[in-house]
Design a protein around this motif. Structure first.
Motif, PDB file in Angstrom:
ATOM      1  N   ILE A  64      86.279 139.686  14.604  1.00  0.00           N
ATOM      2  CA  ILE A  64      85.728 140.206  13.352  1.00  0.00           C
ATOM      3  C   ILE A  64      86.398 139.547  12.159  1.00  0.00           C
ATOM      4  O   ILE A  64      85.730 139.119  11.207  1.00  0.00           O
ATOM      5  CB  ILE A  64      85.883 141.738  13.306  1.00  0.00           C
ATOM      6  CG1 ILE A  64      84.879 142.391  14.255  1.00  0.00           C
ATOM      7  CG2 ILE A  64      85.700 142.268  11.888  1.00  0.00           C
ATOM      8  CD1 ILE A  64      84.946 143.895  14.289  1.00  0.00           C
ATOM      9  N   GLY A  65      87.737 139.448  12.189  1.00  0.00           N
ATOM     10  CA  GLY A  65      88.440 138.851  11.069  1.00  0.00           C
ATOM     11  C   GLY A  65      88.038 137.411  10.828  1.00  0.00           C
ATOM     12  O   GLY A  65      87.651 137.027   9.706  1.00  0.00           O
ATOM     13  N   ALA A  66      88.103 136.591  11.879  1.00  0.00           N
ATOM     14  CA  ALA A  66      87.753 135.176  11.728  1.00  0.00           C
ATOM     15  C   ALA A  66      86.263 134.997  11.457  1.00  0.00           C
ATOM     16  O   ALA A  66      85.867 134.095  10.700  1.00  0.00           O
ATOM     17  CB  ALA A  66      88.153 134.414  12.998  1.00  0.00           C
ATOM     18  N   GLY A  67      85.425 135.863  12.057  1.00  0.00           N
ATOM     19  CA  GLY A  67      83.987 135.720  11.859  1.00  0.00           C
ATOM     20  C   GLY A  67      83.549 136.036  10.449  1.00  0.00           C
ATOM     21  O   GLY A  67      82.744 135.304   9.851  1.00  0.00           O
ATOM     22  N   ILE A  68      84.076 137.113   9.864  1.00  0.00           N
ATOM     23  CA  ILE A  68      83.686 137.495   8.512  1.00  0.00           C
ATOM     24  C   ILE A  68      84.275 136.549   7.480  1.00  0.00           C
ATOM     25  O   ILE A  68      83.618 136.188   6.494  1.00  0.00           O
ATOM     26  CB  ILE A  68      84.121 138.944   8.219  1.00  0.00           C
ATOM     27  CG1 ILE A  68      83.484 139.909   9.220  1.00  0.00           C
ATOM     28  CG2 ILE A  68      83.751 139.337   6.795  1.00  0.00           C
ATOM     29  CD1 ILE A  68      81.986 139.933   9.186  1.00  0.00           C
ATOM     30  N   ARG A  69      85.498 136.094   7.706  1.00  0.00           N
ATOM     31  CA  ARG A  69      86.155 135.235   6.706  1.00  0.00           C
ATOM     32  C   ARG A  69      85.520 133.850   6.613  1.00  0.00           C
ATOM     33  O   ARG A  69      85.795 133.113   5.658  1.00  0.00           O
ATOM     34  CB  ARG A  69      87.650 135.107   7.008  1.00  0.00           C
ATOM     35  CG  ARG A  69      88.439 136.378   6.810  1.00  0.00           C
ATOM     36  CD  ARG A  69      89.926 136.089   6.711  1.00  0.00           C
ATOM     37  NE  ARG A  69      90.420 135.328   7.820  1.00  0.00           N
ATOM     38  CZ  ARG A  69      90.916 135.845   8.940  1.00  0.00           C
ATOM     39  NH1 ARG A  69      90.971 137.162   9.078  1.00  0.00           N
ATOM     40  NH2 ARG A  69      91.363 135.083   9.920  1.00  0.00           N
ATOM     41  N   GLN A  70      84.684 133.479   7.579  1.00  0.00           N
ATOM     42  CA  GLN A  70      84.030 132.180   7.480  1.00  0.00           C
ATOM     43  C   GLN A  70      82.870 132.193   6.489  1.00  0.00           C
ATOM     44  O   GLN A  70      82.387 131.139   6.081  1.00  0.00           O
ATOM     45  CB  GLN A  70      83.523 131.734   8.843  1.00  0.00           C
ATOM     46  CG  GLN A  70      82.319 132.536   9.331  1.00  0.00           C
ATOM     47  CD  GLN A  70      81.715 131.979  10.589  1.00  0.00           C
ATOM     48  OE1 GLN A  70      81.444 130.785  10.666  1.00  0.00           O
ATOM     49  NE2 GLN A  70      81.539 132.827  11.588  1.00  0.00           N
ATOM     50  N   LEU A  71      82.399 133.391   6.098  1.00  0.00           N
ATOM     51  CA  LEU A  71      81.348 133.479   5.093  1.00  0.00           C
ATOM     52  C   LEU A  71      81.834 132.844   3.796  1.00  0.00           C
ATOM     53  O   LEU A  71      82.939 133.131   3.334  1.00  0.00           O
ATOM     54  CB  LEU A  71      80.960 134.940   4.854  1.00  0.00           C
ATOM     55  CG  LEU A  71      80.325 135.663   6.047  1.00  0.00           C
ATOM     56  CD1 LEU A  71      80.180 137.146   5.767  1.00  0.00           C
ATOM     57  CD2 LEU A  71      78.981 135.058   6.387  1.00  0.00           C
ATOM     58  N   SER A  72      81.012 131.995   3.209  1.00  0.00           N
ATOM     59  CA  SER A  72      81.477 131.172   2.094  1.00  0.00           C
ATOM     60  C   SER A  72      80.547 131.287   0.888  1.00  0.00           C
ATOM     61  O   SER A  72      79.858 130.334   0.530  1.00  0.00           O
ATOM     62  CB  SER A  72      81.579 129.710   2.566  1.00  0.00           C
ATOM     63  OG  SER A  72      82.167 128.911   1.575  1.00  0.00           O
ATOM     64  N   PRO A  73      80.524 132.446   0.221  1.00  0.00           N
ATOM     65  CA  PRO A  73      79.706 132.592  -0.984  1.00  0.00           C
ATOM     66  C   PRO A  73      80.424 132.061  -2.218  1.00  0.00           C
ATOM     67  O   PRO A  73      81.623 131.755  -2.176  1.00  0.00           O
ATOM     68  CB  PRO A  73      79.520 134.107  -1.075  1.00  0.00           C
ATOM     69  CG  PRO A  73      80.811 134.647  -0.528  1.00  0.00           C
ATOM     70  CD  PRO A  73      81.224 133.692   0.572  1.00  0.00           C
ATOM     71  N   CYS A  74      79.711 131.990  -3.302  1.00  0.00           N
ATOM     72  CA  CYS A  74      80.336 131.601  -4.572  1.00  0.00           C
ATOM     73  C   CYS A  74      81.206 132.723  -5.117  1.00  0.00           C
ATOM     74  O   CYS A  74      82.256 132.465  -5.714  1.00  0.00           O
ATOM     75  CB  CYS A  74      79.260 131.235  -5.591  1.00  0.00           C
ATOM     76  SG  CYS A  74      78.244 129.822  -5.137  1.00  0.00           S
TER      77      CYS A  74
END
Length: 738
Positions: free
Chosen positions: A310-320
């Motif tokens: 969950i931690g690594a998966g969510i942190r890969q999201l790259s919005p502005c």
């Protein structure tokens, strides 16, 4: 709707940056905050509250209904659920210019598991498939195998060096070289050399034909199969080791040749740089990494894990634009805020001015070393044969002013007492109850027992867990398989009865709350107390709800919404209201809001500080109408007292860093051995206990009082309280408040 003054000020300040941590205390309106912040950053259509760009809200699945209802009722904003990869692919379209998928503007809602773990297949194991099947799975062709064969000199350079040969030799020449080197090694008695030569020859002979520099297609069929197998094993390991790895594209993008060969602007931020990720089965987060302009993550302590899915998966999201929302940015210790702050400030691979730490795990260790006091065990160092330094980090915080300056521009912190609004008070009551006689024997068994791990070393963690269970649920199956104690005669490892003074006290408290026509939530970190209380309440005819990890998030959402209706008095739903909620502290202590309930009780403690703090504040909200009564039911002589004290010390460290509260004393980190020593000190085998059979005999009286109180709660009857109430309380003496 009309915003509070502090909400306007805080959201305006937070909108000055592209990302940050909104550390509003529990109950100050974080759901509303993430909606309004997204609109401030992504923009809105003129005359509406619809965002100009797609915005994603991430929240636990239990509260999705509450988020959707609040957005609709207070702002008139529709929210689209984004629950799976199929939904995303159905709603999105491909932008031919960017080569990426896009969603229509609007708000989307997803959960941690939906984004990071749902519908993800494991990478196939090689042993479970034939070579032909692996060729298909790995998308390999005969040309790939031939290319592997042609590169044998580089791939097996070590083996060729050991055999003093080269790829241009024929199989006969390789055989002669093998015989020559083996004879020499045997003559010199070099057994290690014999093994090296044998291993190298057994591999290389399969890559050579009758003619030197032979092509793969000319090899005999058995050798071709061997070469193909070696290629597949190597390729499988290469793919498996690179799975999930994100690599940026080269500075010069070949696709830019069609666009006059322009070089990629290196001034772009990291989230705008193109990158590729090795994926076998993509998660929803993989598919929408660059889709959203703004992302707000509620209860964001779930992404603090360094290597969790969950931690690594969510942190890969790259919005502005990035917003992290949590009432407890520091879950237990200072390093817990590292990943939250790193992602909120852009998630850059390298250190930046706003967050001077790179994304490596070693940087988190450097962060902890800089702001936590360390201790050295000099005695152990002097007695050690090596030069190893025995050093550990304590929970004590150092470099406070530097830490404040580092987190000040990132974390916007607001406590309830600082919001400028009139809040109902919160009263803490500690109820100390004796052990049951059978419970005391079970507790002693596990306290004096010899717990050993697979290496025959003390298993202190398992023993502490057993003591925690024995203090709250001595009848639990978790205590069924335990070693016999060192003392004789052996004591029972678990109780034969599920009725202990703690439960009698909790039900007495329920009866008192019902008589006042109020609601109560009983939290427990273990499931057995909840199930036991549920059976007793059912027998007494008291309507109640049970919500724990055994129920689906959808069911928990419905249970929470039903309990949120509040007391029956003056409520249009009447008898659909429920007075008692039995909730798991692990899955119900976050994101829920029961502002009409003003009583909370805790039966079994969690190891995590935030679970206790969050559980209490589910009922202490900005819109609460009555003073909150928090009851800590502590089993006297057990590990309960130290667990509660340890949780308070963790809260002190969090207050010091986030809120500037100076402590009179520094908290000490108790290791497992110290906790066991404290548990042994606290327990007194001669202490007065209550026989469970006496409690069982008194249950009919308590059951009748509960029935009477439930009738009062629903029907407002004026029937007198049963006369046996005071006699029962005097006999059992279970409600003494410390």
């Amino acid at each position: 709707m009309k915003l509070k003054s502090f909400q306007k000020q805080d959201l305006a300040r937070l909108a000055l940056h592209d990302g940050g941590i909104l550390g509003w205390d529990k109950g100050l309106g974080k759901t509303l905050g993430m909606l309004l912040w997204s609109l401030l950053k992504a923009g809105r259509h003129p005359g509406t509250v619809q965002p100009l760009h797609p915005c994603l809200l991430v929240a636990p699945g239990d509260v999705h209904d509450a988020v959707v209802n609040e957005a609709r009722d207070k702002l008139g904003i529709p929210i689209t659920p984004l629950d799976s990869q199929d939904t995303f692919l159905r709603l999105s379209t491909i932008n031919p210019e960017m080569g990426a998928r896009e969603l229509p503007s609007g708000f989307y809602l997803s959960s941690y598991t939906q984004l990071a773990t749902n519908k993800i297949a494991d990478f196939p194991e090689f042993a479970n498939h034939s070579d032909e099947a692996m060729m298909v799975l790995l998308h390999q062709t005969g040309a790939d195998v031939a290319a592997f064969h042609a590169e044998r000199g580089t791939i097996y350079a070590k083996q060729y060096a050991a055999l003093e040969s080269n790829p241009g030799m024929s199989s006969r020449a390789l055989q002669r070289q093998y015989s020559l080197l083996m004879t020499g090694a045997q003559r010199n008695g070099q057994q290690w050399r014999e093994i090296e030569i044998e291993n190298a020859f057994s591999i290389l002979i399969n890559f050579h034909g009758e003619v030197g520099d032979d092509f793969y297609e000319r090899l005999p069929a058995p050798k071709r199969e061997f070469v193909r197998h070696c290629h597949l094993v190597r390729k499988h390991a290469e793919f498996q080791s690179g799975m999930g790895e994100v690599r940026p594209l080269p500075p010069w993008d070949p696709r830019a040749e069609a666009n006059e060969g322009n070089e990629i602007d290196s001034s772009h931020t990291s989230h705008s740089l193109p990158s590729v990720k090795c994926i076998y089965s993509p998660s929803l987060a993989d598919l929408c990494r660059h889709t959203f302009t703004a992302i707000a993550i509620d209860e964001a302590t779930k992404i603090k894990g360094e290597t969790t899915l969950i931690g690594a998966g969510i942190r890969q999201l790259s919005p502005c634009f990035r917003l992290v929302l949590t009432g407890t940015p520091i879950k237990n210790r200072i390093p817990d805020i590292f990943r939250l702050a790193h992602w909120a400030t852009g998630g850059h691979a390298d250190a930046t001015a706003r967050w001077p730490y790179a994304s490596d795990s070693s940087e988190r260790e450097a962060f902890a070393s800089e702001f936590l006091v360390s201790e050295r065990n000099v005695t152990k160092e002097e007695s050690s044969d090596s030069n190893r330094r025995y050093k550990k980090l304590t929970p004590q915080v150092c470099n406070i002013h530097r830490l404040w300056k580092l987190l000040g521009p990132i974390v916007l912190r607001r406590l309830k007492k600082d919001c400028g609004e009139d809040l109902v008070p919160k009263h803490r009551h500690v109820i100390r109850v004796p052990m049951g006689s059978e419970q005391a024997r079970v507790y002693r068994h596990h306290l004096e027992g010899e717990y050993l791990d697979c290496n025959a070393k003390p298993a202190m963690g398992a023993q502490l867990q057993a003591l925690r269970v024995a203090a709250a649920a001595p009848h639990s199956d978790l205590l069924k398989y335990t070693p016999q104690p060192k003392s004789a005669p052996p004591l029972p490892s678990r109780s034969a009865t599920s009725w202990i003074p703690k439960y009698a006290t909790a039900l007495t408290l329920v009866e008192q709350v019902l008589a006042r026509r109020e609601q109560i939530v009983i939290f427990s970190a273990l499931l057995e107390p909840l199930e036991t209380l549920s059976r007793r309440l059912t027998e007494a005819g008291v309507p109640h709800l049970v919500a724990h990890g055994g129920s689906s998030p959808t069911k928990r959402r419905k249970l929470s919404a039903q309990f949120k209706l509040g007391p029956a008095a003056g409520n249009p739903w009447g008898h659909s209201c429920i007075p008692v909620l039995l909730a798991s502290g692990e899955c119900m202590a976050e994101a829920h809001s029961w502002h009409l309930c003003n009583n909370v009780a805790l039966l079994a403690y969690s190891w995590a500080y935030d679970k206790l703090s969050q559980a209490i504040d589910r009922c202490h909200r900005l819109n609460s109408v009555k003073a909150l009564n928090y009851h800590a039911i502590v089993c006297d002589g057990s590990v309960d007292r130290k667990l509660e004290q340890n949780l308070q010390e963790k809260g002190d460290a969090s207050d010091l860093v986030l809120d500037g509260h100076l402590l009179g004393e520094n908290p000490e980190e108790l290791n497992m051995a110290d906790l066991l020593a404290v548990a042994a000190r606290e327990f007194n085998a001669e202490s007065k206990t209550v026989d469970e059979s006496v409690l069982e005999a008194e249950w009919p009286f308590l059951r009748e009082r509960l029935k009477h109180a439930a009738d009062q709660w629903f029907h407002q009857t004026k029937a007198p309280i049963p006369t046996n109430l005071h006699r029962w309380l005097h006999r059992t003496r279970l409600t003494a408040v410390a």
